[in-house]
Design a protein around this motif. Structure first.
Motif, mmCIF file in Angstrom:
data_model
loop_
_atom_site.group_PDB
_atom_site.id
_atom_site.type_symbol
_atom_site.label_atom_id
_atom_site.label_comp_id
_atom_site.label_asym_id
_atom_site.label_seq_id
_atom_site.Cartn_x
_atom_site.Cartn_y
_atom_site.Cartn_z
ATOM 1 N N LEU A 47 22.214 -18.366 -3.915
ATOM 2 C CA LEU A 47 22.199 -18.787 -2.510
ATOM 3 C C LEU A 47 20.648 -18.190 -2.138
ATOM 4 C CD1 LEU A 47 25.696 -18.623 -1.026
ATOM 5 C CD2 LEU A 47 24.551 -20.590 -1.648
ATOM 6 N N CYS A 48 20.708 -16.851 -2.372
ATOM 7 C CA CYS A 48 19.343 -16.132 -2.012
ATOM 8 C C CYS A 48 18.088 -16.867 -2.768
ATOM 9 C CB CYS A 48 19.457 -14.854 -2.390
ATOM 10 S SG CYS A 48 20.440 -13.827 -1.306
ATOM 11 N N VAL A 49 18.425 -17.227 -3.844
ATOM 12 C CA VAL A 49 17.072 -17.999 -4.715
ATOM 13 C C VAL A 49 16.947 -19.210 -3.909
ATOM 14 C CG1 VAL A 49 16.528 -19.055 -6.751
ATOM 15 C CG2 VAL A 49 17.574 -16.901 -6.695
ATOM 16 N N PHE A 50 17.797 -19.978 -3.491
ATOM 17 C CA PHE A 50 17.905 -21.382 -3.145
ATOM 18 C C PHE A 50 17.304 -21.380 -1.700
ATOM 19 C CE2 PHE A 50 19.021 -25.355 -1.434
ATOM 20 C CZ PHE A 50 18.561 -26.294 -2.602
ATOM 21 N N PHE A 51 17.871 -20.402 -0.593
ATOM 22 C CA PHE A 51 17.314 -20.595 0.467
ATOM 23 C C PHE A 51 16.143 -19.618 0.800
ATOM 24 C CE2 PHE A 51 21.581 -22.223 0.982
ATOM 25 C CZ PHE A 51 21.473 -23.573 1.592
ATOM 26 N N SER A 250 5.228 -26.561 -10.070
ATOM 27 C CA SER A 250 5.292 -25.538 -10.834
ATOM 28 C C SER A 250 6.035 -24.355 -10.286
ATOM 29 C CB SER A 250 3.656 -24.975 -10.708
ATOM 30 O OG SER A 250 2.962 -26.037 -11.261
ATOM 31 N N CYS A 251 6.204 -24.514 -8.884
ATOM 32 C CA CYS A 251 6.929 -23.290 -8.423
ATOM 33 C C CYS A 251 8.374 -23.504 -8.737
ATOM 34 C CB CYS A 251 6.777 -23.182 -6.867
ATOM 35 S SG CYS A 251 5.396 -22.853 -6.167
ATOM 36 N N PHE A 252 9.000 -24.756 -8.629
ATOM 37 C CA PHE A 252 10.375 -25.179 -9.195
ATOM 38 C C PHE A 252 10.427 -24.591 -10.884
ATOM 39 C CE2 PHE A 252 10.518 -27.852 -5.545
ATOM 40 C CZ PHE A 252 11.944 -27.774 -5.399
ATOM 41 N N TRP A 253 9.690 -24.758 -11.694
ATOM 42 C CA TRP A 253 9.768 -24.462 -12.957
ATOM 43 C C TRP A 253 9.780 -22.897 -12.906
ATOM 44 C CZ3 TRP A 253 11.485 -26.874 -16.612
ATOM 45 C CH2 TRP A 253 11.174 -28.051 -16.762
ATOM 46 N N VAL A 254 8.786 -22.212 -12.217
ATOM 47 C CA VAL A 254 8.791 -20.702 -12.267
ATOM 48 C C VAL A 254 10.199 -20.222 -11.758
ATOM 49 C CG1 VAL A 254 8.000 -18.347 -11.360
ATOM 50 C CG2 VAL A 254 6.564 -20.453 -11.876
ATOM 51 N N TYR A 410 9.944 -31.122 5.272
ATOM 52 C CA TYR A 410 10.890 -30.716 6.429
ATOM 53 C C TYR A 410 11.586 -29.586 6.191
ATOM 54 C CZ TYR A 410 7.720 -33.451 9.112
ATOM 55 O OH TYR A 410 6.691 -33.910 9.930
ATOM 56 N N PRO A 411 12.472 -29.676 5.052
ATOM 57 C CA PRO A 411 13.425 -28.715 4.682
ATOM 58 C C PRO A 411 12.665 -27.369 4.403
ATOM 59 C CG PRO A 411 14.033 -30.481 3.571
ATOM 60 C CD PRO A 411 12.762 -30.937 4.314
ATOM 61 N N TRP A 412 11.651 -27.498 3.946
ATOM 62 C CA TRP A 412 10.699 -26.309 3.802
ATOM 63 C C TRP A 412 10.240 -25.507 4.748
ATOM 64 C CZ3 TRP A 412 5.753 -25.316 5.238
ATOM 65 C CH2 TRP A 412 5.124 -24.079 4.647
ATOM 66 N N LEU A 413 9.858 -26.423 5.739
ATOM 67 C CA LEU A 413 9.209 -25.817 7.142
ATOM 68 C C LEU A 413 10.477 -25.156 7.988
ATOM 69 C CD1 LEU A 413 6.539 -25.709 8.979
ATOM 70 C CD2 LEU A 413 7.450 -27.954 10.131
ATOM 71 N N ILE A 414 11.476 -25.901 7.920
ATOM 72 C CA ILE A 414 12.724 -25.501 8.691
ATOM 73 C C ILE A 414 12.924 -23.980 8.030
ATOM 74 C CG2 ILE A 414 15.337 -25.739 9.373
ATOM 75 C CD1 ILE A 414 14.265 -28.750 9.363
ATOM 76 N N SER A 415 13.007 -23.739 6.685
ATOM 77 C CA SER A 415 13.241 -22.746 5.923
ATOM 78 C C SER A 415 12.392 -21.642 6.449
ATOM 79 C CB SER A 415 13.410 -22.925 4.429
ATOM 80 O OG SER A 415 14.141 -23.788 4.200
#
Ligand code: PHE
Length: 435
Positions: A47-51, A250-254, A410-415
């Motif tokens: 959960l920490c990794v995702f959020f 690329s970030c997703f891959w890492v 938008y999910p990124w921005l809210i995060s």
């Protein structure tokens, strides 16, 4: 001075994954999981990794890429020279000076154990105490630790000295595939053992009753540490990305590689551990005491010992170079130092600070806790606030634009605006029993 760049997208991914995948995945993650009750810890960790992890790595890489500068220079440039916003940059460089010394000490132990396993020090028929005493002797011998530490720091310096393409990228491209191969061999072996079921159950069967205040803070600290977040390491690697290159996928891959390798390493280690003992919670000595013991009892154990400590060493060195690179990039960009001077001078300073850890275990624990549980989350908090509230959103929108992940803007921005800062603050206050 012209800035060097990764020669390809894969170059960036492997170098960044090399920086992220390290002792955090193979040494720290398994023992943290063991101490915090197994699967429940993994769940909170995910959960920490995702959020937290994902939005933050995206923020750091975008900040680095768009500024093409080290952490201090990047925040200076992108904030329009506002003093307040330079804090995360300085905290980042400071944190590298704190993490790299104790990281190098543990890496020195890996090198020492690799050497010992090659020269056949762990022999079959030795008792638990005899093998345990090998680790004790190592940590009691300042001289032996200093030698392996020195050797490790020297190798780190040489790679950073060789530069972005011929050092960082080239070595990550060689070592990361080998590392992956070694893990797969260990897992395939682990899965054939009698403890495989129990190891898998320990890692994946829900056990919420084991949840404590400490596990949540530990999972968050582990997320920052494992993904190298909150101190500008990913930012620095992002700054070597060509402007035309897209960053987000690329970030997703890492993140996938880092998290995947932590879990795979846990699987390899716990299937082996449960075959021989029932005691997963062994703290930092897990891989230096319990595993060598097991290797000495296994058929073909000396081969697996060499394989395992090679794995640890590869993981450690690709991360250590990313830490020394943060420091070097800062002095190269901000003070016009040349790369060779920066790598050697600061490598030697790190070695001297690390010698302090060799002499005092308390100092070692202090540096570990200070950086992982405090400085990284504080750095992460400031970086997310910067990315959400200060950074020019045209830059970010441009990164998200026109690909499958454009819906994620938008999910990124809210995060980064709300979720990450709130989570970090709440976990922090909760762990310290303030709320
Ligand atoms: N991510 C590395 C690991 O898991 C450690 C690290 C932390 C490296 C912070 C760079 C910056 O071992």
């Amino acid at each position: 001075m012209l800035r060097s760049h990764w020669t390809s997208r894969v170059g960036f991914i492997l170098a960044s994954a090399g920086g992220a995948v390290g002792l955090g995945n193979i040494w720290r993650f398994p023992y943290m999981t063991g101490e915090n009750g197994g699967s429940i810890f993994i769940l909170i960790y995910l959960l920490c990794v995702f959020f937290l992890g994902l939005p933050l790595i995206i923020s750091e890489v975008i900040i680095g890429k768009s500024s093409q500068l080290n952490p201090v220079g990047a925040f200076k440039k992108l904030s329009g020279d506002k003093v307040m916003w330079q804090a995360p940059g300085y905290i980042g460089v400071l944190t590298a000076f704190i993490i790299l010394p104790f990281y190098s000490v543990v890496s020195g132990w890996c090198l020492a154990f690799l050497y010992k396993s090659i020269t056949g020090v762990f022999q079959s028929g030795m008792t638990f105490e005899q093998i345990g005493s090998i680790f004790k002797q190592l940590t009691a011998s300042h001289f032996e630790q200093a030698i392996f530490l020195g050797l490790f720091v020297l190798m780190t310096i040489l790679i950073v000295f060789a530069g972005v393409q011929k050092g960082l990228q080239r070595w990550s491209e060689i070592l990361m595939p080998l590392l992956f191969l070694i893990i797969i061999i260990l897992i395939v072996y682990g899965l054939t053992l009698s403890g495989a079921k129990e190891g898998i159950r320990f890692l994946f069967e829900p056990n919420p009753q084991k949840l404590t205040h400490k596990s949540i803070m530990d999972a968050m600290g582990q997320c920052f540490f494992s993904l190298s977040l909150g101190m500008g390491a990913m930012l620095t690697y992002g700054s070597y990305m060509e402007r035309r290159e897209k960053a987000i996928s690329s970030c997703f891959w890492v993140v996938i590689m880092d998290t995947g390798i932590a879990i795979l390493a846990g699987l390899a280690i716990f299937t082996i551990i449960f075959t021989y003992t029932n005691e997963p919670a062994q703290g930092p000595g897990l891989v230096f005491v319990v595993l060598p013991n097991i290797f000495s009892q296994m058929t073909g154990g000396s081969f697996f010992a060499v394989l395992f400590f090679t794995l640890l060493f590869f993981a450690a060195i690709t991360s250590a170079i990313s830490l020394l690179e943060v420091i070097s990039a800062f002095f190269i960009d901000q003070y016009n130092l040349n790369r060779s001077h920066a790598a050697f001078i600061f490598g030697i300073i790190i070695f001297l600070i690390a010698i302090g850890c060799v002499y005092s275990g308390d100092y070692f624990d202090f540096l570990d806790k200070l950086s992982t549980n405090y400085l990284l989350p504080i750095g992460g908090l400031l970086i997310s606030l910067f990315a959400g509230w200060k950074l020019d959103q045209v830059i970010v929108k441009d990164e998200f634009n026109g690909k499958w992940y454009s819906v994620l803007y938008y999910p990124w921005l809210i995060s980064v605006r709300f979720i990450c800062p709130l989570l970090i603050v709440v976990v922090f206050l909760h762990t310290h029993r303030i709320i």
